[in-house]
Design an enzyme around this catalytic site. Structure first.
Site, PDB file in Angstrom:
ATOM      1  N   ASP A 160       1.756   3.942   2.770  1.00  0.00           N
ATOM      2  CA  ASP A 160       0.722   4.789   2.157  1.00  0.00           C
ATOM      3  C   ASP A 160       1.340   5.946   1.363  1.00  0.00           C
ATOM      4  O   ASP A 160       1.605   5.796   0.182  1.00  0.00           O
ATOM      5  CB  ASP A 160      -0.252   5.294   3.227  1.00  0.00           C
ATOM      6  CG  ASP A 160      -1.623   5.665   2.669  1.00  0.00           C
ATOM      7  OD1 ASP A 160      -1.855   5.465   1.458  1.00  0.00           O
ATOM      8  OD2 ASP A 160      -2.480   6.154   3.438  1.00  0.00           O
ATOM      9  N   ASP A 161       1.554   7.091   2.017  1.00  0.00           N
ATOM     10  CA  ASP A 161       2.153   8.276   1.369  1.00  0.00           C
ATOM     11  C   ASP A 161       3.290   8.770   2.259  1.00  0.00           C
ATOM     12  O   ASP A 161       3.152   9.777   2.955  1.00  0.00           O
ATOM     13  CB  ASP A 161       1.086   9.371   1.207  1.00  0.00           C
ATOM     14  CG  ASP A 161      -0.065   8.914   0.340  1.00  0.00           C
ATOM     15  OD1 ASP A 161       0.117   8.805  -0.887  1.00  0.00           O
ATOM     16  OD2 ASP A 161      -1.151   8.638   0.894  1.00  0.00           O
ATOM     17  N   GLU A 193     -11.298   3.074   5.651  1.00  0.00           N
ATOM     18  CA  GLU A 193     -10.313   3.973   6.260  1.00  0.00           C
ATOM     19  C   GLU A 193     -11.109   5.053   7.000  1.00  0.00           C
ATOM     20  O   GLU A 193     -11.183   5.059   8.216  1.00  0.00           O
ATOM     21  CB  GLU A 193      -9.417   4.613   5.191  1.00  0.00           C
ATOM     22  CG  GLU A 193      -8.418   5.624   5.760  1.00  0.00           C
ATOM     23  CD  GLU A 193      -7.693   6.447   4.681  1.00  0.00           C
ATOM     24  OE1 GLU A 193      -8.148   6.456   3.524  1.00  0.00           O
ATOM     25  OE2 GLU A 193      -6.677   7.098   5.014  1.00  0.00           O
ATOM     26  N   HIS A 226       1.472   4.753  -2.497  1.00  0.00           N
ATOM     27  CA  HIS A 226       1.138   5.584  -3.663  1.00  0.00           C
ATOM     28  C   HIS A 226       2.432   6.244  -4.123  1.00  0.00           C
ATOM     29  O   HIS A 226       3.034   6.998  -3.350  1.00  0.00           O
ATOM     30  CB  HIS A 226       0.116   6.647  -3.290  1.00  0.00           C
ATOM     31  CG  HIS A 226      -1.153   6.079  -2.742  1.00  0.00           C
ATOM     32  ND1 HIS A 226      -2.224   5.773  -3.545  1.00  0.00           N
ATOM     33  CD2 HIS A 226      -1.514   5.715  -1.481  1.00  0.00           C
ATOM     34  CE1 HIS A 226      -3.194   5.266  -2.791  1.00  0.00           C
ATOM     35  NE2 HIS A 226      -2.796   5.218  -1.539  1.00  0.00           N
ATOM     36  N   HIS A 232      -9.215   0.613  -1.704  1.00  0.00           N
ATOM     37  CA  HIS A 232      -9.252   1.253  -0.390  1.00  0.00           C
ATOM     38  C   HIS A 232     -10.692   1.153   0.126  1.00  0.00           C
ATOM     39  O   HIS A 232     -11.636   1.494  -0.603  1.00  0.00           O
ATOM     40  CB  HIS A 232      -8.920   2.743  -0.498  1.00  0.00           C
ATOM     41  CG  HIS A 232      -7.474   3.059  -0.704  1.00  0.00           C
ATOM     42  ND1 HIS A 232      -6.708   2.454  -1.660  1.00  0.00           N
ATOM     43  CD2 HIS A 232      -6.665   3.949  -0.057  1.00  0.00           C
ATOM     44  CE1 HIS A 232      -5.475   2.969  -1.594  1.00  0.00           C
ATOM     45  NE2 HIS A 232      -5.423   3.861  -0.635  1.00  0.00           N
ATOM     46  N   HIS A 240       0.864  -1.191   0.000  1.00  0.00           N
ATOM     47  CA  HIS A 240       0.000   0.000   0.000  1.00  0.00           C
ATOM     48  C   HIS A 240       0.895   1.234   0.000  1.00  0.00           C
ATOM     49  O   HIS A 240       1.272   1.755   1.054  1.00  0.00           O
ATOM     50  CB  HIS A 240      -0.922  -0.038   1.230  1.00  0.00           C
ATOM     51  CG  HIS A 240      -1.943   1.061   1.251  1.00  0.00           C
ATOM     52  ND1 HIS A 240      -3.151   0.949   1.922  1.00  0.00           N
ATOM     53  CD2 HIS A 240      -1.954   2.291   0.693  1.00  0.00           C
ATOM     54  CE1 HIS A 240      -3.838   2.064   1.770  1.00  0.00           C
ATOM     55  NE2 HIS A 240      -3.123   2.913   1.036  1.00  0.00           N
TER      56      HIS A 240
HETATM   57 ZN   LIG Z   1      -3.741   4.786   0.312  1.00  0.00          ZN
END
Ligand SMILES: [Zn+2]
Length: 340
Positions: free
Chosen positions: A280-281, A202, A21, A199, A19
């Protein structure tokens, strides 16, 4: 073990990143460098001013900056550089395989072609495989807060080169954009032989996780922490071996939880859910994947369970059986070094 050794042990832990990006790995320094290289004007005075904008109140305020900074990505080389900058971090953090999200709709809205973006990222993966020994592939994401017609157009744009992708995913602002909206797009992706993830759960409810499973037929759920609100669903996700790609530092920074201790990681693991840990980021949320493992260690999750989480990540990849066996053997070696 001392805390320094735990940091080192968690960096060496063989793991997969499921996961991530690629646009979320754009560090402020690289963003300014690319802005300069491409003559893109950004509304920030300098690096310090840009960094000050990284304090987010919620998912939307993060997304606003995230999309703004993507405008600096203009050439194939930019995407290759972005990928290589990420893979360097991943290599330092013990990542053996990375299955990486990208958001073509944003780049196409910025006037770039799908092929330019794909070529640049694939070139980065190719160089990274040689340079760092990291295997991996790309998961093309649909932005759920754009009209469904845009996703339908994207899957047709991607179709001629579908074999160069691993799969498709669904990201961006979740609440108000339930998975069922994308039923036809996912059916088309399945027809093209692509793996399916999304996703869900969340900021959105457990029901979105259910829809992702029943309507989109996904193989993994990205985030999925709100699955915990529905005990029957937790049981089902465990029974079906559906991996959840949890992102602790992201959840804390976006205030899904106030403290990593509030995440139901241990409850999921005790229930037999295939929890994985991911970043994630990471440029925006304060740490790459090893830092996410370390946040769980600080929250009281012991090394043996963190090794089980890493095993989940390797098993939940879309790698060949042979590649999985090799990665799991490396994990066994790590257990021999740190757990015995
Ligand atoms: Zn994400």
């Amino acid at each position: 073990m001392s805390s320094i050794n735990i940091t080192q042990a968690l960096r060496e832990l063989p793991k997969a990143e499921l996961h991530l990006h690629i646009e979320g790995t754009l560090e402020p320094e690289l963003a300014l460098e690319l802005a300069e290289r491409n003559g893109v004007e950004l509304p920030f005075r300098d690096l310090a001013d840009l960094k000050a904008h990284y304090e987010f109140a919620n998912l939307q305020s993060f997304l606003d900056l995230y999309y703004q900074l993507m405008a600096v990505l203009r050439t194939r080389e930019d995407f290759t550089d972005l990928m290589l900058a990420y893979l360097k971090h991943a290599h330092e953090d013990g990542v053996r395989r990375a299955e990486i999200f990208f958001d073509p709709q944003v780049h196409m809205n910025n006037g770039l072609s799908y092929d330019l973006v794909l070529d640049g990222l694939l070139e980065g993966l190719r160089i990274g495989r040689e340079r760092y020994g990291i295997e991996g592939g790309l998961i093309m994401c649909f932005l759920r807060d754009l009209p469904v017609e845009s996703a339908e157009a994207l899957i047709e744009t991607a179709a001629p080169r579908a074999s160069e992708l691993l799969g498709v995913g669904l990201d961006s602002a979740e609440v108000g954009y339930p998975p069922e909206l994308f039923k036809s797009v996912y059916a088309r992706a399945a027809e093209l032989g692509l793996h399916l993830v999304a996703h869900a759960g969340e900021e959105g409810p457990a029901d979105y996780v259910l829809q992702a499973l029943d309507v989109l037929h996904v193989e993994r759920i990205d985030h999925g922490v709100n699955t915990a609100d529905d005990p029957a669903l937790v049981g089902r996700v465990a029974d079906e071996g559906i991996a959840l790609t949890v992102c602790p530092l992201s959840n804390r920074r976006l205030q899904v939880v106030q403290d990593v201790r509030e995440l139901p990681i241990r409850a999921f693991m005790d229930a037999g859910v295939k929890v994985t840990v991911n970043s994630d980021d990471p440029a925006y949320f304060g740490g790459y994947i090893a830092a996410n493992y370390e946040a769980l260690a600080e929250a009281g999750i012991a090394l043996p369970m963190l090794a089980d989480i890493a095993a989940n990540s390797l098993n939940a990849t879309f790698a060949s059986a042979q590649e999985k066996t090799a990665m799991l053997a490396a994990l066994d070696d790590w257990r021999g070094k740190y757990l015995d």
